[in-house]
Design an enzyme around this catalytic site. Structure first.
Site, short mmCIF file in Angstrom:
data_model
loop_
_atom_site.label_atom_id
_atom_site.label_comp_id
_atom_site.label_asym_id
_atom_site.label_seq_id
_atom_site.Cartn_x
_atom_site.Cartn_y
_atom_site.Cartn_z
N GLU A 200 0.83 -1.21 0.00
CA GLU A 200 0.00 0.00 0.00
C GLU A 200 0.87 1.26 0.00
O GLU A 200 0.73 2.14 0.87
CB GLU A 200 -1.00 -0.02 1.17
CG GLU A 200 -1.97 -1.18 1.08
CD GLU A 200 -3.18 -1.11 1.99
OE1 GLU A 200 -3.24 -0.22 2.85
OE2 GLU A 200 -4.09 -1.95 1.82
N GLU A 339 -4.82 -8.82 -0.52
CA GLU A 339 -5.61 -8.55 0.70
C GLU A 339 -7.06 -8.46 0.24
O GLU A 339 -7.39 -7.62 -0.59
CB GLU A 339 -5.21 -7.25 1.39
CG GLU A 339 -3.87 -7.34 2.09
CD GLU A 339 -3.56 -6.10 2.95
OE1 GLU A 339 -4.51 -5.43 3.42
OE2 GLU A 339 -2.36 -5.82 3.13
O1 AHR Z 1 -5.27 -6.18 6.78
C1 AHR Z 1 -5.18 -5.05 7.59
C2 AHR Z 1 -4.53 -3.87 6.88
O2 AHR Z 1 -5.32 -3.47 5.80
C3 AHR Z 1 -3.19 -4.12 6.25
O3 AHR Z 1 -2.13 -4.00 7.15
C4 AHR Z 1 -3.10 -3.04 5.23
O4 AHR Z 1 -2.26 -3.38 4.15
C5 AHR Z 1 -4.53 -2.83 4.82
O5 AHR Z 1 -4.87 -1.49 4.77
#
Ligand code: AHR
Length: 535
Positions: A200, A339
């Site tokens: 991110e 994710e």
């Molecule tokens: O999964 C939780 C968080 O969500 C992670 O650390 C981040 O990459 C995302 O914003």
């Protein structure tokens, strides 16, 4: 219906039936599995997991330490390892997430009593004592029989730090870093299959503009080398099947700037400059808002609204795939949804930053829909990681000291094991819609595949919360004898597994015999059924 079709497509497919009744009536769904055709391989890596130093994701969830009364092997929970082995977890992403962008690998090696205590500034400001570091993670990966997907720190780290970490892990030569690893207890070099070039970077990874990220990523990428003798990158020609794969940061959800920037840079890069195998996307389902959607005690309207949001995954993939196709028509770069999952209201009494939430039948159904979407895009989506593995967000497993709990999402991942590396098979599906208030969804969502052992499998979701679906399955050219497998459902859409009722949502066996060559499978309302067809 072709295999690559989204929610709009599914609804259209429902409407092409020759003699459609009015909405008030139900039609009997018809599924045709076109076994004469075969699509791309559904990579086992779409069933990947994500384990971050966040709340009890690692500490308490995976790591309890050698002295714990909780049974463990070298500090790693035995019960959790056993449960995860049944999922055949293909890869685990670690150490974060946002945590990765503040993580310095040297903090997590050497004698544990000498490791520094740091603040985990990303997640609750708690003390990170670094007792779980590189060796412990790799031990965990070995114990569950998986592959490592390590995110290097591109935010607060340096290229040299990342280069050294890879040398420490992967060299078989007696360099100072190689000897240090041996002195710390590991003689053979570690395998490292996947490396993530940051996390991110548009947000918690450094708030970088896409072009700034691309420049920084290229430097890290250029110098990073896997030195393992079986994975060694010959300079710029790393094409072996066991090579380490490199994944760049991509966008949040449907935003496109990072996709354009990374793909353009890859396309225009100078020969022999840097390589790329995947582009990351993060896509969460927050319902009515991050941390605001109840994880239990919700009604059917919330269930339907949530599933509608889950189908946005389809549009996100299509949008990014179209851009990627322009730069990479041969689909060399994978879209890696590393994710994804629900992000719901925190459990009562839990630390707000620990992101612990309920996991209901709705989570199970959502997971199945997402896995089906990935399978329908198997040519481009070749890796994914649900957030997260233990105790955090849409988790597989919850722990409470010595107790563990398997969530509905865990059961879905276990039911989908036969789809790992299976050949996608196109289908035709004629079914009507599921309507709830002003929300219209497909009534059924189905995929079929031929597993590596040659067996034919289908995964069928009945989204409709009220109507069962007696579905006729036909397989041209094949006389089906029977079908057997498991069905996951519960009395209510918001049914959860709790430590008091751990089996509340759990799969039950299902078996049907064919009648005159026909299979008619009764799909209960709000259910997932996964069956193997006996041909
Ligand atoms: O999964 C939780 C968080 O969500 C992670 O650390 C981040 O990459 C995302 O914003």
């Amino acid at each position: 219906m072709t295999h690559k079709i989204g929610m709009k497509g599914l609804l259209l497919a429902a409407l092409v039936s020759a003699s459609l009744p009015t909405h008030a009536q139900s039609i009997q769904p018809m599924l045709t599995i076109r076994t004469a055709e075969s699509g791309p391989v559904i990579s086992r890596h779409i069933f990947g997991q994500f384990a971050e130093h966040l709340g009890r994701g690692i500490y308490g969830g995976v790591w309890v330490g050698h002295g714990s009364k909780i049974p463990n092997v070298r500090g790693i929970r035995t019960d959790v390892v056993k449960a995860l082995r049944d999922l055949k977890v293909p890869n685990v992403r670690w150490p974060g997430g946002c945590f990765a962008e503040a993580y310095h690998w040297r903090d997590g090696i050497g004698p544990r009593e000498g490791r520094p205590a740091r603040l985990n500034r990303q997640w609750g400001g708690v003390i990170e004592d670094n007792s779980f570091g590189t060796h412990e993670f790799m031990d965990f990966i070995d114990q569950i029989g998986s592959e490592a997907y390590i995110i290097v720190n591109v935010g607060t780290g340096t290229p040299q730090e990342a280069v050294d970490w890879l040398e420490y892990m992967t060299t078989d030569k007696p360099t100072t870093l190689g000897k240090e690893r041996v002195a710390n207890g590991r003689t053979a070099p570690y395998r490292l299959k996947f490396v993530g070039l940051g996390n991110e970077s548009w947000g918690c990874g450094g708030s970088m503009q896409p072009e700034a990220y691309v420049d920084r990523m290229a430097v890290f990428n250029k110098f990073l080398k896997n030195l393992h003798p079986n994975q060694y990158d010959p300079p710029y020609q790393n094409t072996g099947p066991d090579r380490m794969e490199r994944i760049a940061v991509g966008p949040n959800g449907a935003e496109t700037a990072y996709v354009e920037a990374v793909m353009k840079a890859w396309h225009d890069r100078k020969p022999y400059s840097w390589q790329l195998d995947g582009l990351s996307v993060h896509q969460y389902f927050p319902g009515r808002g991050f941390g605001q959607e109840p994880g239990a005690e919700f009604d059917e309207a919330s269930y339907a609204a949530f599933l509608k949001q889950v189908y946005e995954m389809n549009d996100v993939i299509d949008k990014h795939s179209a851009i990627m196709d322009r730069y990479d028509p041969e689909k060399r770069i994978a879209l890696v949804i590393d994710e994804w999952g629900s992000w719901l209201e925190p459990l009562p009494g839990s630390h707000k930053s620990f992101l612990e939430q309920n996991n209901s039948l709705r989570d199970g159904i959502s997971a199945a829909l997402v896995l089906n979407i990935f399978a329908r895009h198997a040519d481009r989506v070749r890796m994914a990681n649900i957030a997260q593995m233990i105790n955090v967000l849409q988790t597989m497993i919850r722990t409470d000291n010595e107790r563990i709990l398997l969530t509905p999402t865990y059961h879905v991942f276990r039911m989908y094991v036969p789809f790992q590396d299976a050949d996608f098979i196109p289908i035709n599906l004629h079914a009507d819609e599921y309507k709830q208030g002003d929300i219209t969804l497909p009534r059924l969502d189905v995929i079929a595949a031929r597993a590596r052992d040659g067996k034919l499998w289908a995964a069928l979701v009945n989204l409709d919360a009220r109507r069962p679906a007696n579905t006729t399955i036909s397989i041209p050219g094949i006389v089906a004898k029977s079908a057997s497998g498991e069905v996951l459902t519960a009395a209510r859409v918001d049914a959860v597994n709790s430590f008091e009722r751990p089996q509340n949502v759990s799969p039950k066996p299902v078996h049907i015999e064919a009648s005159q060559g026909n299979l008619v499978l009764r799909l209960p309302p709000k259910s997932l059924t996964v069956v193997m067809v006996d041909e």
